[in-house]
Design a protein around this motif. Structure first.
Motif, short mmCIF file in Angstrom:
data_model
loop_
_atom_site.label_atom_id
_atom_site.label_comp_id
_atom_site.label_asym_id
_atom_site.label_seq_id
_atom_site.Cartn_x
_atom_site.Cartn_y
_atom_site.Cartn_z
N SER A 93 65.16 52.99 -2.08
CA SER A 93 64.65 53.99 -1.14
C SER A 93 63.92 53.33 0.04
O SER A 93 63.27 54.01 0.83
CB SER A 93 63.71 54.95 -1.85
N GLU A 146 64.16 54.44 3.77
CA GLU A 146 63.33 55.56 4.22
C GLU A 146 61.86 55.14 4.32
O GLU A 146 60.99 55.99 4.54
CB GLU A 146 63.42 56.72 3.22
N LYS A 192 60.14 53.90 1.91
CA LYS A 192 59.42 54.16 0.65
C LYS A 192 59.69 53.02 -0.31
O LYS A 192 60.80 52.54 -0.43
CB LYS A 192 59.92 55.46 0.02
#
Ligand code: ADP
Length: 479
Positions: free
Chosen positions: A218, A221, A223
């Motif tokens: 992730s 993004e 994250k």
């Protein structure tokens, strides 16, 4: 992308190769080389024992020496002495005697004679045989291999002596069989160890990596959930930290991008609103078609052009698409010419622009880009000098360098903002309404240009006192 082989198998295969190598070495040494090495060791023992006895042949302790060497080195020694210069069949014996189990005392004389003759015929008067017992003594019961070393020496009284040393080579079959079984056990244990070790190493090395990998999916993004439980070694920990930092950077870049878009659209919208507003007004109200209103439209269009040019410049610089065209130029001249443009501010708006310039100083730089740098600093000084409207441009030469300073006495910059002002689209006061066409990217362009020139630059500032922006170039000698 071709799927690479998993770490689990790599570890397993590497360990297995290592184990096979060790087993192979064991096999070679235990089975193939054990006998030859043992025999070699025995031969050198027998020779050195014979040498010791030969050296002490006339010593009174000869008998003791012989007994010592027999027990210490598991050998059997027989010595013949003969005082005649020509060798005759031996007439004197020293050693354990005919009743001992030693082959040297049991073999018949013709064999003894044969060995002594062979030794006398050789260059160094020695003779070594390694033979099965049956070959030496046909009456022997078992067929052990035997080494017999015969050394003929001269004694001080012109006589001759013979030292014979024997050592049996114990048959290895039983030992070898034991070793073979042991090797099978060792192989089994090692392979089991490989399996256990592979699993353990896999858990230690690969598991944290795959956990990190899963969390890193992730990352685009911005994250990243750092996994605190599985990381048990430094490299995985470092990778984890790098990814945490990367996630932070991505988030920051994402925010910066959003800010940039918001700010640029805002800055584009203001002049566009002005242009369309004034345009429509002039369309609707013929009386408003004045030169001043037209000037507003022209000014705002310029502002737009400048903004777009700045953005293009910056992105080209950051992609390294801008190549400098350096030339040797007179910096003082350049500054004087540029400063002329600002006379309009002194005449119309009451600015005081002091100049402390040297007569002439040569540097190597890209003229157009350097003008851009200076004008950026000047525009900022004018924009942010507030009511003081006092600017000092000075040029000082020292230590082979020339330093240009642009000083204003305006609002200044807070210490926490100082490091950020060179960043793209950083504005201290986001709501600041500027007098001229500031785009918030001027200083980042300045930074790019000065860094391309490898020039030194910087700023010192104090809130309420004003700011001093400076840059330095090495001086080029004329000629
Ligand atoms: P801008 O177009 O907003 O001036 P710059 O990149 O040239 O963009 O400058 C970035 C920020 O640095 C400005 O928004 C301003 O807050 C601050 N700054 C630059 N020069 C000065 C100065 N001489 N005095 C005070 N603040 C300044």
């Amino acid at each position: 992308m071709k799927k690479k082989i998993s770490l689990k198998y790599k570890i397993g295969v590497s360990l297995l190769v290592f184990v096979v190598f060790i087993l192979l070495m064991l096999f070679v040494f235990q089975f193939l080389l054990l006998e030859p090495m043992f025999e070699q060791y025995k031969i050198s023992t027998v020779k050195s024992v014979a040498d010791t006895v030969a050296q002490n042949i006339e010593s009174d302790d000869l008998n003791d020496i012989i007994f010592e060497n027999q027990t210490a080195y598991d050998t059997c020694i027989r010595v013949f002495t003969n005082t005649d210069s020509m060798y005759q069949p031996p007439n004197d014996q020293i050693g354990p005697g005919p009743n001992s189990g030693c082959i040297l005392y049991r073999m018949n004389y013709s064999k003894v004679d044969q060995y002594i003759t062979q030794a006398m015929m050789s260059d160094d008067h020695t003779y070594l045989v390694t033979e099965n017992e049956h070959m030496i003594m046909p009456t022997a019961n078992e067929d052990y291999r035997n080494i017999i070393y015969t050394k003929v020496i001269e004694t001080d009284d012109e006589g001759m002596a013979v030292v014979m040393v024997n050592s049996g080579i114990t048959p290895m079959n039983a030992t070898t069989r034991t070793l073979k079984t042991q090797l099978l056990f060792i192989a089994g244990i090692l392979i089991l160890a490989v399996l256990v070790l592979t699993y353990y190493l896999y858990r230690q090395i690969a598991k944290p990596l795959s956990v990190i990998n899963d969390s890193a999916k992730s990352l685009p993004e911005g994250k990243y959930e750092a996994d605190e439980t599985t990381n048990r070694y430094r490299e995985a920990e470092e990778l984890n930290e790098t990814l945490v930092q990367a996630a932070r950077d991505i988030q920051k870049a994402d925010h910066a991008k959003r800010d940039l878009i918001a700010n640029v659209s805002h800055d584009l919208r203001t002049p566009l609103t002005m242009i369309s507003g004034y345009g429509e007004m002039m369309q609707d109200l013929p009386d408003e078609k004045t030169d001043e209103n037209l000037q507003v439209i022209v000014d705002e269009a310029h502002r737009l052009t400048n903004l777009v040019n700045d953005l293009l410049d910056l992105s080209r610089m950051q992609e390294n698409k801008i190549v400098l065209k350096p030339e040797v130029l007179d910096l003082s001249d350049l500054l004087k010419t540029q400063l002329k443009k600002y006379e309009v501010y002194t005449i119309n708006e009451g600015y005081v622009i002091e100049q402390n310039l040297t007569d002439s100083v040569l540097i190597s730089a890209d003229r157009k880009r350097l003008e851009q740098v200076f004008n950026n600093f000047m525009t900022n000084a004018i924009n942010y000098s507030g009511d003081k409207k006092h600017i000092i441009v000075s040029e000082t030469v020292s230590g082979g360098k020339v330093r240009v300073e642009i000083r204003d006495f305006g609002e200044g910059i807070a210490p926490e903002d100082l490091k950020n002002i060179w960043d793209r689209y950083y504005k201290v006061d986001k709501q600041h309404v500027r007098v001229s066409n500031g785009s918030g990217i001027g200083l980042s362009i300045v930074r790019e240009i000065l860094e391309l020139h490898h020039a030194e630059y910087g700023v010192s500032s104090e809130l309420g006192e004003g700011s001093t922006f400076w840059f330095e170039f090495p001086i080029v000698k004329a000629g």
